[in-house]
Design a protein around this motif. Structure first.
Motif, mmCIF file in Angstrom:
data_model
loop_
_atom_site.group_PDB
_atom_site.id
_atom_site.type_symbol
_atom_site.label_atom_id
_atom_site.label_comp_id
_atom_site.label_asym_id
_atom_site.label_seq_id
_atom_site.Cartn_x
_atom_site.Cartn_y
_atom_site.Cartn_z
ATOM 1 N N TYR A 72 0.849 -1.194 0.000
ATOM 2 C CA TYR A 72 0.000 0.000 0.000
ATOM 3 C C TYR A 72 0.882 1.240 0.000
ATOM 4 O O TYR A 72 1.997 1.226 0.524
ATOM 5 N N VAL A 99 0.719 5.203 1.192
ATOM 6 C CA VAL A 99 -0.048 6.153 1.988
ATOM 7 C C VAL A 99 0.642 7.508 1.919
ATOM 8 O O VAL A 99 1.854 7.607 2.119
ATOM 9 N N ILE A 150 -4.101 12.151 6.583
ATOM 10 C CA ILE A 150 -3.886 11.165 5.524
ATOM 11 C C ILE A 150 -4.647 11.597 4.271
ATOM 12 O O ILE A 150 -5.868 11.775 4.305
ATOM 13 N N ILE A 156 -4.795 6.738 0.344
ATOM 14 C CA ILE A 156 -4.365 5.357 0.608
ATOM 15 C C ILE A 156 -4.603 4.570 -0.680
ATOM 16 O O ILE A 156 -5.677 4.669 -1.269
ATOM 17 N N LEU A 168 -7.531 1.576 5.876
ATOM 18 C CA LEU A 168 -6.620 0.436 5.816
ATOM 19 C C LEU A 168 -6.396 -0.012 7.254
ATOM 20 O O LEU A 168 -5.766 0.689 8.042
ATOM 21 N N ARG A 222 -8.589 7.664 5.894
ATOM 22 C CA ARG A 222 -8.376 8.823 5.041
ATOM 23 C C ARG A 222 -9.035 10.047 5.669
ATOM 24 O O ARG A 222 -10.148 9.970 6.207
#
Lengths: 459, 321
Positions: free
Chosen positions: A105, A107, A114, A117, A129, A158
């Motif tokens: 992943y 990020v 964030i 993702i 996640l 997120r």
């Protein structure tokens, strides 16, 4: 020279003896013969198919071995199995498989929250996640697939601030590699006459399965383990380096010999015509050769390959067309002396036409120097082709790249790594190339020495 | 010694030889230019083959811009005229840059590399050749000549990466790649060395053969018989004759040096003309490739000429046949 006076030997036989007595030349000849033999029998000698790609292996050092299978091995009961020949022939076979899936992943953090993702493979964006929902472990993934810090199993959302321990100070982007704990299983498969008879997964019978090469940990039949051994390691795509060197040498030699033949045909015809007709024709033809000598042909070959495509036929013609000049000079010189001899007069009196004279009487009589010079041309062409391959003009045949030694050296240099950790990818092709050229050079020097009386050693 | 003095010193055959070479050089250059011009015009998939553009207006404009609507002789003549003015045209791929600008920006770096490599090769080769000729048939001779054969057998694209692997990755004595001009000479050592080694090997062998020829000559025996010290015999009497094969090799050597620089500049990422040429060839930047070939060709022909003239001056026995 000291041979028995009664035993008369031809000058040719004498020069061959002289050549073999020259130790360096004999060693060169030995090397050339050995290398040519190896690359000629490459299809039988080569331990592996040089085009077989195993991406999960990557570059592995010499001596590496792994279970011998394809990328995907398909078995379904009652149908033909799609796998390697060795497995097909084994009859009863057991695969130990560990399916440890891993996902990466990416990020991104922007202004303390964030921002994005994403699953790297397929670029799938996602909102949450949760690292803890997997029964596995997560690591930071650094450049070149190296594994970094171990990460805590926490949830990332997120639009929220990232939890502690994921991002280092000042870090904005992180790659997270999540590995699931693997589930080992054993498959027992019976194959008879290429047809799958039965498949047992951990003792239970199933109908069909696709076993991926990267998940197979071992393949056994009876008490024998099926492994593929890589004497010189593998490259980044998991291809066997030794096989690639053997097949690459085949391409180098093929180009060398074919282009030499092209140059031989042009040079012999041109030189013979100039020498035979003599006089003004000769002077004109030879001054053309003089002028062509001064042209840097390598650049024209490059233009030619760029314009007409990197087709192998064009390469043969282009390199051959460059190399014929010296051959023409040598043949012309020979013909000039030969045509004054009596047997030519005799043939002419018998009513031989110029074409017959040239091809039946003159050219066969200078076959020695022609063969010797052709031998000297082969390494030059090999060098030129490898040079072209090295700068990126790899020859192609029907759209497929033909990786000769030059291309292998170039790829090896690219794949070396910052600390030279994949040195075998460069060193072995370079060694093969250097050995062959060394052999050709030593042998060629010896040939030139025994052909040209002026340079014959006095001391 | 001016050029006129040299010419006045040349007599008969020597004079003829030099004059014929002087006439030949421009002919060769013109031939090279003509060959590359017609290759560019007539190659399938070349820059001037308009197959895909269907719009007649655009096609007309393009044909007019590249003079394709004019007869071939006119196209060729205007191309040569531009060349004579020193104009190589705009680059196909680099927007807003002419080929002249690219060459002017990159050629000095290539020349710097070439000069260093030539000096290195000449120094190593002549020293090794001289030494093994003096110590003829001893282990020194054999050792040096074995090194020379190995040097010749390792082409630049083999030796370059191997030098990188050993001297900059394992031992870290020199930088891996890059270029800092004359400010940091450590960057130029490995590239120059990998370019020079094959030539050093060849020069060493030529030098040795030439020296052996001369050392057996009568006038050398006379010089020794006079009681001259060996150093004077070698340096005053024999070097001039012994170096002749090396001088005649200089012309072809420059051609190979230029070809070698394509690879070395790629390996060591030196921003020279060679790298530009290779990238141009791979990106099909036709005008750049063409301009580079002409510049390189002119350089090579010039050096061939110089080496021929030098040979004619040094060796009074030369004849043009």
């Amino acid at each position: 020279m000291g041979h028995a006076p009664g035993k008369s030997r031809s000058p040719f036989a004498r020069s061959i003896t002289a050549l073999l007595r020259n130790r360096l030349a004999a060693a060169g000849l030995f090397l050339v013969v050995i290398m040519s033999f190896f690359v000629t029998v490459a299809p039988w000698l080569s331990p592996d198919d040089p085009t077989e790609i195993r991406p999960w292996l990557g570059a592995r050092p010499p001596g590496f071995q792994h279970p011998d299978c394809k990328s995907e091995n398909t078995f379904s009961v009652g149908a033909q199995a799609d796998t390697t020949q060795q497995i097909l022939e084994a009859g009863e076979i057991r695969f130990a498989v560990e399916e440890g899936d891993s996902v990466t992943y990416r990020v991104v953090v922007r202004r303390g929250i964030i921002h994005r993702i994403m699953v790297v493979e397929g670029a799938v964006p996602m909102d949450t996640l949760d690292l803890s929902q997997f029964s596995g472990e997560s690591y930071e993934l650094l450049e070149e697939d190296r594994i970094g810090r171990k990460l805590p199993l926490v949830a990332l959302n997120r639009g929220e601030a990232p939890p502690q321990g994921i991002f280092a100070d000042g870090q904005r982007v992180i790659f997270i590699r999540l590995t699931q704990v693997s589930v080992p299983s054993v498959y027992d498969i019976r194959i008879e006459k290429n047809l799958v008879y039965s498949i047992d997964q951990d003792g239970e019978s199933i109908d069909g399965i696709v076993l991926r090469g990267d998940t197979i940990k071992s393949i056994t039949t009876g008490d024998r383990e099926l492994v593929r051994f890589h004497w010189l390691g593998t490259d980044e795509l998991g291809r066997d380096v030794l096989s690639r060197i053997l097949y690459g040498g085949r391409i180098s030699m093929l180009v060398g010999i074919t282009a030499t033949l092209v140059s031989l045909v042009i040079g012999v015809c041109y030189g013979a015509a100039a020498g035979y007709f003599g006089g003004r024709t000769d002077r004109f033809m030879m001054s053309i050769v003089d002028i062509l000598y001064a042209i840097p042909f390598m650049f024209l070959v490059i233009i030619l390959l760029v314009l007409f495509g990197r087709n192998i036929i064009i390469l043969f013609v282009a390199l051959g067309a460059v190399q014929w000049l010296t051959m023409a000079r040598i043949v012309r010189g020979q013909i000039l002396t030969l045509k004054e001899m009596e047997f030519i007069d005799a043939a002419r009196v018998c009513g031989a036409q110029p074409i017959t004279l040239i091809f039946r009487h003159l050219i066969p009589n200078c076959i020695g120097p022609i063969v010797i010079y052709a031998t000297l041309t082969v390494p030059v062409v090999i060098l030129e082709e490898s040079f072209l391959a090295f700068i990126g003009l790899t020859v192609q045949y029907q759209g497929e790249n033909l990786d000769s030694w030059g291309a292998l050296i170039q790829q090896g240099m690219q794949a070396l790594g910052a600390g030279g950790e994949r040195h075998w990818l460069l060193v072995w092709p370079a060694l093969a190339m250097a050995t062959t050229l060394f052999g050709f050079n030593c042998f060629g020097d010896g040939l030139r020495d025994c052909l040209d009386p002026k340079t014959r050693r006095v001391g | 010694m001016g050029f006129r003095t040299i010419l006045r010193k040349l007599q008969g055959d020597q004079f003829r030889y030099v004059v014929i070479r002087l006439i030949q050089a421009p002919v060769v250059l013109l031939l090279l230019i003509t060959l590359s011009f017609f290759l560019m015009r007539f190659a399938p998939g070349g820059p001037f083959m308009l197959e895909q553009r269907t719009d007649p207006v655009i096609e007309q404009a393009i044909r007019a811009k590249y003079l394709l609507d004019k007869p071939l002789s006119y196209q060729y003549w205007s191309f040569v005229k531009d060349l004579l003015r020193g104009d190589l045209g705009p680059s196909f791929k680099h927007k807003n840059r002419t080929v002249n600008e690219i060459i002017a920006a990159t050629l000095p770096h290539s020349i710097y590399l070439g000069v260093i490599a030539t000096l290195l090769a000449a120094f190593l080769g002549i020293a090794a050749g001289l030494f093994s000729a003096i110590r003829h048939d001893t282990s020194v001779d054999y050792g040096l000549m074995a090194c020379a054969v190995i040097g010749i057998s390792l082409p630049t694209f083999v030796i370059g990466p191997l030098l990188q692997l050993s001297f900059s990755i394992y031992w870290q004595w020199f930088p891996l790649a890059g270029y800092e001009g004359m400010a940091k000479p450590s960057y130029i050592i490995l590239p120059a060395l990998s370019l020079a080694l094959p030539f050093a090997g060849r020069i060493a062998r030529l030098m040795r053969a030439g020296m052996l020829d001369v050392l057996n000559a009568d006038f050398v025996r006379t010089a020794r018989a006079k009681g001259l010290p060996e150093t004077i015999v070698i340096f005053r009497h024999t070097i001039r004759g012994g170096i002749l094969p090396v001088v005649s090799y200089l012309g072809p050597a420059i051609a190979q040096l230029v070809t070698g620089s394509l690879v070395v500049e790629k390996i060591f990422q030196i921003p020279g003309l060679g790298r530009e040429f290779v990238e141009g060839a791979l990106n099909r930047d036709y005008t750049l490739v063409m301009g580079t070939v002409i510049v390189y060709g002119a350089l090579i022909i010039l050096f061939n000429l110089l080496s021929d003239i030098m040979y004619g001056v040094l060796d009074p026995r030369v004849k043009y046949v």
